[in-house]
Design a protein around this motif. Structure first.
Motif, mmCIF file in Angstrom:
data_model
loop_
_atom_site.group_PDB
_atom_site.id
_atom_site.type_symbol
_atom_site.label_atom_id
_atom_site.label_comp_id
_atom_site.label_asym_id
_atom_site.label_seq_id
_atom_site.Cartn_x
_atom_site.Cartn_y
_atom_site.Cartn_z
ATOM 1 N N ILE A 77 -4.097 1.884 -2.128
ATOM 2 C CA ILE A 77 -3.803 3.210 -1.582
ATOM 3 C C ILE A 77 -4.213 3.284 -0.124
ATOM 4 N N ILE A 78 -3.472 4.078 0.600
ATOM 5 C CA ILE A 78 -3.781 4.387 2.001
ATOM 6 C C ILE A 78 -4.536 5.711 1.966
ATOM 7 N N ILE A 79 -5.776 5.684 2.434
ATOM 8 C CA ILE A 79 -6.606 6.892 2.441
ATOM 9 C C ILE A 79 -6.516 7.530 3.822
ATOM 10 N N GLU A 80 -6.174 8.817 3.827
ATOM 11 C CA GLU A 80 -5.952 9.522 5.091
ATOM 12 C C GLU A 80 -6.925 10.680 5.330
ATOM 13 N N HIS B 161 2.921 5.428 -9.097
ATOM 14 C CA HIS B 161 2.265 4.617 -8.056
ATOM 15 C C HIS B 161 2.597 3.133 -8.216
ATOM 16 N N PHE C 15 0.853 -1.192 0.000
ATOM 17 C CA PHE C 15 0.000 0.000 0.000
ATOM 18 C C PHE C 15 0.884 1.236 0.000
ATOM 19 N N LYS C 16 0.394 2.298 -0.656
ATOM 20 C CA LYS C 16 1.109 3.569 -0.695
ATOM 21 C C LYS C 16 0.131 4.691 -0.378
ATOM 22 N N THR C 17 0.633 5.766 0.198
ATOM 23 C CA THR C 17 -0.231 6.922 0.413
ATOM 24 C C THR C 17 -0.501 7.597 -0.923
#
Length: 182
Positions: A130-133, A50, A5-7
């Motif tokens: 994706i990392i959702i913030e 990405h 996972f990536k931001t």
């Protein structure tokens, strides 16, 4: 193998370019096709950053040109991953222009590019999630899911084997069309 996972921030891309007379159409505005090409390039850059793979454009979801872009303006394109599937990503692209003399900015258009990651043999390859913030990230991810569902429904409703002409004839009378069916 554990999924990576990536931001969203890790793959965001922004480019700014001066609009030249060579990019204009017959009315002196920047040609929409030129802007579409820039949008595709930044969507590619974002998706490739990405996925760490070569990516291809699978589809582009609705491009509305909201405001014309003038020769001499700076155009800024911003791209961000909105959604990740197994091998595909939805890249949101926003286009803004800025008059360099007045500093006035205009939102010119936004669109969504579905990009697919490919390996060196041209085969689809898995992409990191994706990392959702933020709430905005959740909204964009959910909207991408809804758009996919709408596209599936449109496709099946008008598939030739499923299409029922009689269901649509009455509605056509409200439009600029003359039927001469044989």
């Amino acid at each position: 193998m554990e999924r990576a996972f990536k931001t969203i921030k890790e793959s965001q891309v922004t480019i700014t370019q001066l609009m030249l007379p060579s990019n204009s159409n017959f009315s002196g505005k920047i040609h929409g096709g030129f802007i579409l090409s820039l949008m595709d390039q930044i969507a590619f850059a974002c998706a490739s950053k990405h996925s760490r793979n070569y990516c291809v454009t699978a589809s582009v979801n609705k491009v509305d040109f909201l405001n014309p872009i003038e020769v001499g303006e700076l155009v800024t394109l911003k791209a961000s991953i909105n959604y990740t599937g197994n091998t595909s990503m939805v890249v949101g692209v926003r286009v803004e222009s800025e008059n360099i003399q007045t500093g006035k900015k205009k939102h010119c258009n936004s669109s969504y590019f579905t990009m697919v990651a490919k390996d060196e043999n041209g085969k689809n390859v898995s992409v990191p999630g994706i990392i959702i913030e933020t709430e905005q990230g959740v909204r964009r991810f959910a909207r991408s899911i809804a758009r996919q569902e709408q596209a599936k429904n449109r496709t099946s409703q008008f598939k030739q084997s499923e299409f029922k002409m009689d269901n649509h004839l009455e509605g056509l009378k409200l439009h600029n069309v003359k039927l001469e069916l044989k």
